[in-house]
Design an enzyme around this catalytic site. Sequence first.
Site, PDB file in Angstrom:
ATOM      1  N   GLY A  44       0.681  -1.390  -0.256  1.00 19.73           N
ATOM      2  CA  GLY A  44       0.025  -0.158  -0.334  1.00 19.73           C
ATOM      3  C   GLY A  44       0.833   1.081  -0.018  1.00 19.73           C
ATOM      4  O   GLY A  44       0.165   2.252  -0.011  1.00 19.73           O
ATOM      5  N   ASP A 100       0.366   3.672   3.970  1.00 18.71           N
ATOM      6  CA  ASP A 100      -0.787   4.215   3.603  1.00 18.71           C
ATOM      7  C   ASP A 100      -1.810   4.127   4.507  1.00 18.71           C
ATOM      8  O   ASP A 100      -3.015   6.151   4.834  1.00 18.71           O
ATOM      9  CB  ASP A 100      -1.021   3.093   2.337  1.00 18.71           C
ATOM     10  CG  ASP A 100      -1.648   1.567   2.960  1.00 18.71           C
ATOM     11  OD1 ASP A 100      -1.808   1.340   4.327  1.00 18.71           O
ATOM     12  OD2 ASP A 100      -2.140   1.157   2.301  1.00 18.71           O
ATOM     13  N   ASP A 103      -5.518   1.826  10.740  1.00 21.14           N
ATOM     14  CA  ASP A 103      -6.561   1.594  11.564  1.00 21.14           C
ATOM     15  C   ASP A 103      -6.927   1.105  12.816  1.00 21.14           C
ATOM     16  O   ASP A 103      -6.430   1.442  13.721  1.00 21.14           O
ATOM     17  CB  ASP A 103      -7.313   0.222  10.542  1.00 21.14           C
ATOM     18  CG  ASP A 103      -8.643   0.595  10.425  1.00 21.14           C
ATOM     19  OD1 ASP A 103      -9.371   1.222  11.500  1.00 21.14           O
ATOM     20  OD2 ASP A 103      -9.148  -0.086  10.198  1.00 21.14           O
ATOM     21  N   LYS A 131      -7.264   6.303  10.567  1.00 16.97           N
ATOM     22  CA  LYS A 131      -8.586   6.078  10.941  1.00 16.97           C
ATOM     23  C   LYS A 131      -8.415   5.590  12.995  1.00 16.97           C
ATOM     24  O   LYS A 131      -8.343   4.474  13.205  1.00 16.97           O
ATOM     25  CB  LYS A 131      -9.115   5.284  10.592  1.00 16.97           C
ATOM     26  CG  LYS A 131      -9.663   5.044   9.097  1.00 16.97           C
ATOM     27  CD  LYS A 131     -10.435   4.024   8.656  1.00 16.97           C
ATOM     28  CE  LYS A 131      -9.373   2.512   7.896  1.00 16.97           C
ATOM     29  NZ  LYS A 131     -10.335   1.626   7.338  1.00 16.97           N
ATOM     30  N   PHE A 152     -14.742   1.548   5.139  1.00 17.72           N
ATOM     31  CA  PHE A 152     -13.358   0.909   3.792  1.00 17.72           C
ATOM     32  C   PHE A 152     -12.437   2.126   2.674  1.00 17.72           C
ATOM     33  O   PHE A 152     -14.041   2.929   2.183  1.00 17.72           O
ATOM     34  CB  PHE A 152     -13.873  -0.048   3.570  1.00 17.72           C
ATOM     35  CG  PHE A 152     -12.447  -0.716   3.258  1.00 17.72           C
ATOM     36  CD1 PHE A 152     -12.264  -1.796   4.112  1.00 17.72           C
ATOM     37  CD2 PHE A 152     -12.713  -1.158   1.475  1.00 17.72           C
ATOM     38  CE1 PHE A 152     -11.001  -2.116   3.439  1.00 17.72           C
ATOM     39  CE2 PHE A 152     -11.941  -2.086   1.341  1.00 17.72           C
ATOM     40  CZ  PHE A 152     -10.889  -2.664   2.328  1.00 17.72           C
ATOM     41  N   ASP A 159      -6.224  -1.241  -1.297  1.00 15.78           N
ATOM     42  CA  ASP A 159      -6.975  -2.307  -2.121  1.00 15.78           C
ATOM     43  C   ASP A 159      -7.619  -2.930  -1.523  1.00 15.78           C
ATOM     44  O   ASP A 159      -8.208  -2.340  -0.387  1.00 15.78           O
ATOM     45  CB  ASP A 159      -5.704  -3.469  -2.652  1.00 15.78           C
ATOM     46  CG  ASP A 159      -5.545  -4.451  -1.298  1.00 15.78           C
ATOM     47  OD1 ASP A 159      -5.412  -4.156  -0.462  1.00 15.78           O
ATOM     48  OD2 ASP A 159      -6.288  -5.612  -1.623  1.00 15.78           O
ATOM     49  N   ARG A 165      -5.402  -0.512  -6.503  1.00 12.44           N
ATOM     50  CA  ARG A 165      -4.282   0.663  -6.230  1.00 12.44           C
ATOM     51  C   ARG A 165      -3.979   1.361  -6.694  1.00 12.44           C
ATOM     52  O   ARG A 165      -3.026   2.347  -6.792  1.00 12.44           O
ATOM     53  CB  ARG A 165      -3.275  -0.821  -5.612  1.00 12.44           C
ATOM     54  CG  ARG A 165      -3.303  -2.004  -4.154  1.00 12.44           C
ATOM     55  CD  ARG A 165      -2.380  -2.244  -4.772  1.00 12.44           C
ATOM     56  NE  ARG A 165      -1.870  -3.886  -3.716  1.00 12.44           N
ATOM     57  CZ  ARG A 165      -2.536  -3.338  -2.078  1.00 12.44           C
ATOM     58  NH1 ARG A 165      -2.408  -2.350  -1.718  1.00 12.44           N
ATOM     59  NH2 ARG A 165      -2.180  -5.110  -1.672  1.00 12.44           N
TER      60      ARG A 165
HETATM   61  P1  IMP Z   1      -4.249  -1.821  10.507  1.00 15.50           P
HETATM   62  O1  IMP Z   1      -3.102  -2.506  11.146  1.00 15.50           O
HETATM   63  O2  IMP Z   1      -5.413  -2.107  11.580  1.00 15.50           O
HETATM   64  O3  IMP Z   1      -3.920  -0.424  11.692  1.00 15.50           O
HETATM   65  O4  IMP Z   1      -4.368  -2.110   9.512  1.00 15.50           O
HETATM   66  C1  IMP Z   1      -3.423  -1.652   8.417  1.00 15.50           C
HETATM   67  C2  IMP Z   1      -3.945  -2.200   6.729  1.00 15.50           C
HETATM   68  O5  IMP Z   1      -5.079  -2.583   6.849  1.00 15.50           O
HETATM   69  C3  IMP Z   1      -3.343  -0.975   6.126  1.00 15.50           C
HETATM   70  O6  IMP Z   1      -2.167  -1.069   5.575  1.00 15.50           O
HETATM   71  C4  IMP Z   1      -4.055  -1.376   4.435  1.00 15.50           C
HETATM   72  O7  IMP Z   1      -3.856  -2.347   4.319  1.00 15.50           O
HETATM   73  C5  IMP Z   1      -5.291  -2.259   5.326  1.00 15.50           C
HETATM   74  N1  IMP Z   1      -6.044  -0.928   5.247  1.00 15.50           N
HETATM   75  C6  IMP Z   1      -6.758  -0.680   6.699  1.00 15.50           C
HETATM   76  N2  IMP Z   1      -7.997   0.066   6.527  1.00 15.50           N
HETATM   77  C7  IMP Z   1      -8.192   0.249   5.324  1.00 15.50           C
HETATM   78  C8  IMP Z   1      -9.301   0.953   4.144  1.00 15.50           C
HETATM   79  O8  IMP Z   1      -9.760   1.647   4.462  1.00 15.50           O
HETATM   80  N3  IMP Z   1      -8.540   0.254   2.578  1.00 15.50           N
HETATM   81  C9  IMP Z   1      -8.383  -0.497   2.356  1.00 15.50           C
HETATM   82  N4  IMP Z   1      -6.882  -1.326   3.758  1.00 15.50           N
HETATM   83  C10 IMP Z   1      -7.092  -0.533   4.801  1.00 15.50           C
END
Ligand code: IMP
Length: 182
Positions: A44, A100, A103, A131, A152, A159, A165
């Site tokens: 990403g 990128d 979350d 987020k 999302f 992606d 992407r």
């Molecule tokens: P985390 O570990 O939950 O913070 O997730 C981070 C990863 O989840 C990011 O690097 C993205 O690859 C994926 N991700 C989180 N939110 C989104 C979204 O809204 N769209 C696409 N990919 C996401």
Amino acid sequence: MLDKDIEKTLISQEELRDIIASLGQTITRDYHDKLPILLGLLKGCVPFMSDLLKELDFHLEIAFMNVSSYHGGITSSGDVKIDMDLDTPVKDRHVLITEDIVDSGRTIKAVVELLEYRGAKSVEVVTLMDKPSGRIVDLKPKYVGKTIPKAFVVGYGLDFEEKYRNLPYVGLLKPDVYTNKE
Ligand code: IMP
């Protein structure tokens, strides 16, 4: 062709340029004398890191890691796996992780802890999007391009099932794209 699946633009190409120019100035100010490793989390990070690099006016090295937390769907599975490790020793180095989107924060937190364990001098995070409403672990990125609501998003590196992407901006996917799949 990709546009037809997008319900709404969240970050336009123009706004992306402004955000990245501003991040570039701040990071140049903070890191110009540190020879940091800019560590991109694949896949990403690619468009964001590529554009950010051009705004960084000092010596640095780049490296990549591939860490997965989502497995093709739109909810976090909760497990984090290192698919490709970086090829540069981080001991006594300043590392700036380039992501990128943050979350739940689980992916980044796992990487931060690993780099600290390996002896990095400092580990900070620059993320294009944050987020915070989705946060599950305690993680605050030092540099945030834009804080977004819990939705999302796709495009500019992000992606849905490996697609979108290459969309040149960040947008919200139409719900029927992920609810009416064969
Ligand atoms: P985390 O570990 O939950 O913070 O997730 C981070 C990863 O989840 C990011 O690097 C993205 O690859 C994926 N991700 C989180 N939110 C989104 C979204 O809204 N769209 C696409 N990919 C996401």
